[in-house]
Enzyme design. Structure first.
Site, PDB file in Angstrom:
ATOM      1  CD  GLU A 147      24.321  16.731  23.914  1.00  0.00           C
ATOM      2  OE1 GLU A 147      24.629  17.567  23.043  1.00  0.00           O
ATOM      3  OE2 GLU A 147      24.267  17.002  25.123  1.00  0.00           O
ATOM      4  CG  ASP A 294      19.104  24.220  28.675  1.00  0.00           C
ATOM      5  OD1 ASP A 294      18.422  23.235  28.344  1.00  0.00           O
ATOM      6  OD2 ASP A 294      20.349  24.177  28.745  1.00  0.00           O
ATOM      7  CD  GLU A 388      29.048  22.357  34.012  1.00  0.00           C
ATOM      8  OE1 GLU A 388      28.935  23.498  33.521  1.00  0.00           O
ATOM      9  OE2 GLU A 388      28.498  21.364  33.506  1.00  0.00           O
ATOM     10  CD  GLU A 406      25.695  27.045  27.550  1.00  0.00           C
ATOM     11  OE1 GLU A 406      26.893  27.104  27.923  1.00  0.00           O
ATOM     12  OE2 GLU A 406      25.187  26.014  27.068  1.00  0.00           O
TER      13      GLU A 406
END
Ligand code: DMJ
Length: 934
Positions: A147, A294, A388, A406
């Site tokens: 992150e 991802d 989610e 996204e």
């Protein structure tokens, strides 16, 4: 080939083994807009309408960013419900999510390049000055390496990239002297100790001040990391190396990628979700394109674009081929096992995979991108946001939605690729839903439950870094952006890195890269972008024709049919392993298979059966693995069945001034009293009961008569409280938790159980609020005295016109959500028998709360087996099964449509000035509340 450097568009081939600079530039052309090729299909959107929507995005950004700067900065994030900054350590821990917060003004840094994209150059200049003046990167705080890299390092580098671009233009940032880059370098060095492993894979967390090794670091004992965590560094680290000339960063990121590539499962060419950073063993062997993996795939392709290194494209193409072979079942993308890629590992998808259609556009594979995007859009249309996680039959699996970008990202890339105005309409819907359901007076609040419309007190920094960029760019014409966006590549956090880096400081030693690419047969690799000059002009309805067959996929799905296609493949060869959903405890053949897999079956006295697996008792390691998968499936199935028997959460919506329905609190239901899912909502002013615990006859019946009584949890049964307030004339009750600081953000939601006796005499609705949510109402009473709330199963549309307006009587019955599951993030492998919901509700505690979200367990009662109506085991007629399911889903969808509670409360159009005045009033109100330390 000759066109490669000669122009823009999709019709250009990428030459094999082209020089780096050319490869980077031409590969990036896959993203170039094809808007000019659109000729038919959805109606085109006028320039005025696009500008209007673009302006709306700007206004929304101002609302989010302005509130962050005013009420939260220098904190990392804004808490939009309580309108204050989220400071780590000062709020109850939310677990891993908090690892993004490093006390470094995260949202400000993550927003830097968004300001430039949105043409807010002056604000950008101010923001950069604030970062340089206020941000400290040397805090004693443990942060996520992943992150921190994508949001903070990426944010600083994106800011630097656009700062030097502006400086060169000669108007803004003339004083700038690479200060953001220096900060980025400082941060880069702080992250490097994380790579001190033999594998070269980074530790997942690092202490910004003390690194990893020192005892004060409080980190460094972890053994596992996610694939995306280790494989999403190359863009930022290579950019840092190339901007500064310090090659070490790019080298470390390359080494981690090389290791992951080495460890790919060789027969399937897939990677697992988590890996041991010391041994390189796969810890979780399921594989998909969403959470945990991802951006590893994203960075392989984008590393090729940015760095022009063929090896990255070869790796990407190898993985992509495997993804399309095993994971892609258009329009679905379903996780599989890396060793048994024909076996699905899950029956649900997560929201993070919504980025994948965008990546497919970059790769040039438009058809499956259109298909998956369309499926996702239908899920969004059903729930307003992408939950989610959602099942293969499109029911909610995890109900929260933290305003993830996204889907907007993929919408933008698909519009760029197809020029189909349909995608502009999709973007318009996203904007409308954000304003309608997520906008609160102090920013935008994440959805806690997309079914109820309740909020969570969080506004993640990626909302500003990504959502507003993609939405703005979707509606922007070239002249609406002050620089050429096509000169840059988007990182996974949508930070912008200039493509010219491909030719700068290319001194990276290749010693770490593997030489085995030559082994790969890449003759089938696609080295070219799709030629939209051919695709679209010949068939202007191309995208629409792909979407058309899918237009009812969500409402009329036959999910088992989709999964069964895969199972068909076993018919020709080996027998497929036993699936949990097919298992019958009375079938001797099944019991034999169980034995082989090392699974024993224990009959409990109460009629339930319990399954326990001992891998060493399995006949072979393959059987042991099958057994493990079977157990995982059984746990999931059992948990799903339990959830379906439970009541979904409810909503308490504050509808009076100055809230007007914009604040929605997540509430626990009661197993007694009026069922809000079957009756219309209850609306009324609130009043505190006396005694506040509601455990005896009320001494203030005149105060609660005709109102919704507030009662404190504790000292007697919930049912007793309900009876006391009902006898005093209350029309509903809200029980507020007496555990100070408790919050639905951090504690699982509960149902209030009855008292074990007949509770039919309780006819009013009762809801439960944790202390933090309850205090929002209590503080509102202190501030405004008259506070009106709506108790319902799902928040209703909010509208500023609510003020002074009668509540229109909603004739709509509430949405029947019984088929939907309650959010659950739990994956516990607890096979010990659990109390059934009934048992929980009858226990003898003075107050019994039965969890709405119980742990998973593999204890099932025989009668529960195959109770899912969508499961029709051993059926020979797939058609029959589909028909039944279609009918059920059709009925469900009709019920939902008939009873859609989202009726607008106000019909008049309010002038924008008046809306803004309302907002200002709201903001002032929240400022006051903040002062009262809400
Ligand atoms: C972002 O921080 C990045 O896009 C990341 O790659 C995963 N997703 C979040 C937002 O959902």
């Amino acid at each position: 080939m000759s066109e490669a450097g000669g122009g823009r568009g999709f019709g250009y081939s990428v030459p094999q083994r082209a020089p780096w600079s050319l490869v980077a530039a031409t590969a990036a052309l896959c993203l170039v807009s094809a808007t000019s090729v659109w000729t038919a299909g959805a109606s085109p959107m006028s320039r005025e309408e696009k500008q209007k929507l673009g302006n709306q995005v700007l206004e929304m950004f101002d609302h989010a960013y302005g509130n962050y700067m005013e009420h939260a900065y220098p904190a990392d994030e804004l808490m939009p419900l309580t309108c204050r900054g989220r400071v780590r350590g000062q709020e109850p821990s939310r677990g891993d999510v908090d690892d993004a917060l490093g006390k470094f003004s995260l949202t400000l840094i993550d927003s830097l390049d968004t300001l430039v994209v949105l043409n807010k150059t002056k604000e950008f200049e101010d923001a950069v000055r604030k970062v340089l003046r206020d941000v400290n990167l040397d805090n004693d705080v443990v942060v996520s390496v992943f992150e921190t890299n994508i949001r903070v390092l990426g944010g600083l580098l994106g800011g630097h990239s656009l700062a030097i671009m502006l400086k060169e233009k000669g108007e803004y940032m003339q004083w700038y002297n690479d200060e953001l880059l220096q900060m980025a370098k400082q941060l880069g060095y702080k992250l490097l100790p994380a790579f001190n492993t033999t594998s070269g894979l980074p530790y997942p967390r690092i202490n910004l001040k003390f690194g990893i090794r020192k005892p004060e670091a409080r980190t460094g004992t972890e053994t596992d990391t996610c694939t995306a965590c280790a494989g999403t560094l190359i863009l930022e680290f290579a950019a840092l190396s190339r901007f500064t000339g310090a090659t070490i960063f790019e080298e470390y990121a390359r080494k981690a990628l090389d290791f992951l590539w080495e460890k790919r499962q060789r027969s399937s060419n897939l990677v697992g979700v988590t890996i041991n950073i010391h041994t390189g063993d796969w810890v979780r062997k399921d594989s998909g394109v969403g959470a945990g993996i991802d951006s590893y795939y994203e960075y392989l392709l984008k590393a090729y674009v940015l760095l022009g290194d063929d090896s990255f494209l070869e790796r990407f193409n190898t993985h992509y081929d495997a993804i399309m072979r095993y994971i892609s079942q258009p329009p679905l993308l379903l996780d599989v096992h890396i060793h048994k890629p024909m076996l699905n590992a899950r029956t649900w998808m997560d929201a993070l995979l919504a980025f994948f259609p965008g990546l497919q556009v970059l790769k040039g594979d438009i058809r499956p991108a259109i298909e998956t995007h369309e499926m996702l859009y239908q899920v969004i249309k059903k729930h307003n946001f992408l939950p989610e996680a959602f099942t293969t039959d499109f029911r909610v699996h995890w109900a929260q939605h933290p305003l993830r970008p996204e889907f907007a990202e993929s919408t933008y890339f698909l519009y760029k690729a197809t020029g189909d105005p349909y995608y502009l309409e999709v973007g318009k819907t996203l904007i409308e839903n954000l304003n309608k359901y997520a906008r609160v007076p102090c920013g935008f609040a994440a959805m806690k439950d997309v079914r109820t419309g309740s909020h969570e007190d969080r506004m993640d920094s990626f909302f500003l870094a990504e959502m507003f960029k993609y939405l703005y760019l979707l509606f922007a014409d070239k002249e609406d952006v002050i620089f050429d966006i096509e000169d840059y590549i988007f990182t996974t956090e949508a930070h912008l890195l200039p493509l010219w880096l491909s030719t700068t400081n290319q001194r990276i030693s290749k010693k770490n890269t593997t030489s085995e690419y030559t082994e790969l047969d890449d003759s089938n690799f696609d080295w070219t972008c799709p030629n939209t000059q051919i695709l679209f002009p010949n068939d202007p309805l191309y995208a629409q024709s792909i979407r058309e067959p899918l237009k009812n996929v969500v409402d009329k799905s036959c999910p088992r049919g989709i999964i069964r296609v895969r199972e068909e493949s076993f018919r020709s060869g080996a027998k497929p392993p036993l699936r949990a959903r097919d298992f019958m405890a009375t079938n001797p053949e099944h019991l034999e298979i169980l034995k082989k897999m090392g699974v024993s079956l224990i009959h409990l006295k109460d009629g339930r059966v319990q399954l326990v697996q001992h891998a060493i008792q399995a006949a072979s390691s393959i059987d042991a693995e099958d057994g493990l998968r079977f157990m995982q499936e059984m746990i999931e199935l059992s948990s799903q069945q339990q959830k379906e028997q439970q009541l979904p959460p409810r909503a308490v919506q504050i509808v009076s001034h100055p809230f007007f329905g914009r604040v929605v609190l997540t509430a626990g239901p009661a197993q007694f009293g009026l069922d809000l899912s079957k009756h219309k909502e209850t609306r009324g002013f609130v009043a505190s009961s006396k005694p506040y615990n509601g455990c005896s006859e009320l001494t203030n019946p005149e105060a609660v008569m005709g109102k919704i009584a507030l009662i404190q949890r504790g000292q007697c049964m919930f049912a007793e409280k309900a009876r006391n307030i009902q006898n005093a004339g209350a029309i509903g009750g809200i029980v507020i938790d007496d555990n100070e600081g408790s919050s639905s953000d951090t504690a699982p939601l509960f149902q209030m159980a009855g008292d074990g006796k007949d509770t039919d005499d309780i006819t009013i609705p009762m809801l439960f609020l944790f202390s933090k949510e309850g205090s929002i109402i209590l503080d509102a009473i202190r501030e405004y005295e008259e506070v009106e709330v709506l108790l319902s199963d799902k928040a209703k549309d909010r509208d500023p016109e609510m003020e002074n307006e009668e509540q229109p009587s909603s004739e709509n019955d509430s949405q029947n959500q019984s088929a939907e599951q309650i959010a659950s993030g739990s994956q516990e492998v607890d096979l010990v028998g659990q109390e059934s919901p009934e048992e929980s509700s009858l226990n003898s505690h003075p107050e019994s709360l039965s969890p709405a979200d119980t742990d998973n367990a593999a204890s099932i009662s025989p009668s529960e087996q195959n109770s899912n109506p969508t499961e029709n085991h051993e059926t020979t007629s797939l058609d029959d099964e589909c028909t039944d399911l279609d009918n059920q889903l059709q009925e469900q969808s009709e019920t939902e449509e008939d009873s859609n509670p989202n009726v607008s409360w106000g019909k008049k159009v309010q002038p924008i000035d008046s809306i803004l005045a309302d907002w200002n009033e709201d903001i002032e109100a929240f400022e006051m509340m903040e002062k009262d330390e809400l």
